[in-house]
Motif scaffolding. Sequence first.
Motif, mmCIF file in Angstrom:
data_model
loop_
_atom_site.group_PDB
_atom_site.id
_atom_site.type_symbol
_atom_site.label_atom_id
_atom_site.label_comp_id
_atom_site.label_asym_id
_atom_site.label_seq_id
_atom_site.Cartn_x
_atom_site.Cartn_y
_atom_site.Cartn_z
ATOM 1 N N LYS A 100 -1.841 0.267 0.847
ATOM 2 C CA LYS A 100 -0.524 -0.335 1.092
ATOM 3 C C LYS A 100 0.594 0.666 0.786
ATOM 4 C CE LYS A 100 -1.825 -4.626 2.110
ATOM 5 N NZ LYS A 100 -1.642 -5.194 3.464
ATOM 6 N N VAL A 101 0.419 1.428 -0.282
ATOM 7 C CA VAL A 101 1.420 2.444 -0.626
ATOM 8 C C VAL A 101 1.510 3.489 0.476
ATOM 9 C CG1 VAL A 101 1.965 4.335 -2.218
ATOM 10 C CG2 VAL A 101 1.213 2.127 -3.114
ATOM 11 N N GLN A 102 0.353 3.907 0.995
ATOM 12 C CA GLN A 102 0.335 4.900 2.067
ATOM 13 C C GLN A 102 1.024 4.376 3.327
ATOM 14 O OE1 GLN A 102 -3.828 5.852 2.448
ATOM 15 N NE2 GLN A 102 -3.861 7.136 0.617
ATOM 16 N N LYS A 103 1.023 3.064 3.495
ATOM 17 C CA LYS A 103 1.711 2.448 4.631
ATOM 18 C C LYS A 103 3.168 2.124 4.302
ATOM 19 C CE LYS A 103 -0.337 -0.895 6.759
ATOM 20 N NZ LYS A 103 -1.082 -2.138 7.011
ATOM 21 N N SER A 104 3.599 2.502 3.094
ATOM 22 C CA SER A 104 4.961 2.227 2.598
ATOM 23 C C SER A 104 5.230 0.740 2.414
ATOM 24 C CB SER A 104 6.008 2.830 3.553
ATOM 25 O OG SER A 104 5.871 4.233 3.600
ATOM 26 N N ASP A 105 4.171 -0.045 2.295
ATOM 27 C CA ASP A 105 4.319 -1.476 2.002
ATOM 28 C C ASP A 105 4.246 -1.649 0.484
ATOM 29 O OD1 ASP A 105 4.431 -4.202 1.961
ATOM 30 O OD2 ASP A 105 2.715 -4.542 3.289
ATOM 31 N N LEU A 106 5.299 -1.228 -0.181
ATOM 32 C CA LEU A 106 5.291 -1.186 -1.645
ATOM 33 C C LEU A 106 5.294 -2.573 -2.270
ATOM 34 C CD1 LEU A 106 7.736 1.790 -2.330
ATOM 35 C CD2 LEU A 106 5.280 1.802 -1.862
ATOM 36 N N ALA A 107 5.946 -3.517 -1.622
ATOM 37 C CA ALA A 107 5.987 -4.881 -2.161
ATOM 38 C C ALA A 107 4.573 -5.468 -2.223
ATOM 39 C CB ALA A 107 6.889 -5.758 -1.300
ATOM 40 N N ALA A 108 3.799 -5.260 -1.158
ATOM 41 C CA ALA A 108 2.419 -5.765 -1.132
ATOM 42 C C ALA A 108 1.567 -5.051 -2.170
ATOM 43 C CB ALA A 108 1.822 -5.591 0.258
#
Length: 215
Positions: A100-108
Amino acid sequence: MAIYDTEEEQVEALKRWWKENGVSTIAGLAVGIVLILGWNYWRDYKKDQAAQASALYDQLLSAADTGNKESAEKLAERAQAEFGKTEYALYSGLMEAKLKVQKSDLAAAKQILEELAAKSNDEVSHIARVRLVRLMLATGEYEQGLQVINKVDPASSSGFSAIYDELLGDLYVALDRRDEARTSYQNALRNGSQSPLLQFKIDDLTAPEIIQSQK
């Protein structure tokens, strides 16, 4: 006749005993057999679940290593859904948060790490908490990061105390609370931190004071 009478008495005694105890004996044997069979079934079931979870986790790691992030994410979700009571589900959660971090979905990613930090597995919960605080550092949530670390029970975090101390120092630096940062870094050093940057961080905090005192 004496022998006959004795055998007859023994038979009668056996009949009386069976009449009084036969049902409970059979019930006891039945319960014992059920328990043995149940235990064997449960043991085999746990082994099978662990084997399946391990195989799925290997697929997840392979997908992540080859850069197939979409497949890896689906495998991580499946591992947690199907094998939620195994440690592989916890490790899959850590991998999913990383993806998720690699996808920049930090909230998830934060949500996943918060859930993992609340789990009972000590090692995984600390790893998740450390990664959560590092995310908070990266997103400017310094006070929230302090709150996360301050809730940690020192008695259960001895293996991670140096890491937490250094993270505290990083948070205090970000908040421009230099004295508290220095103390935290020094605590990390005393607690056996292996961080190669720790001494540089301490020196960086000390240098400005030396310059000021020389003026």
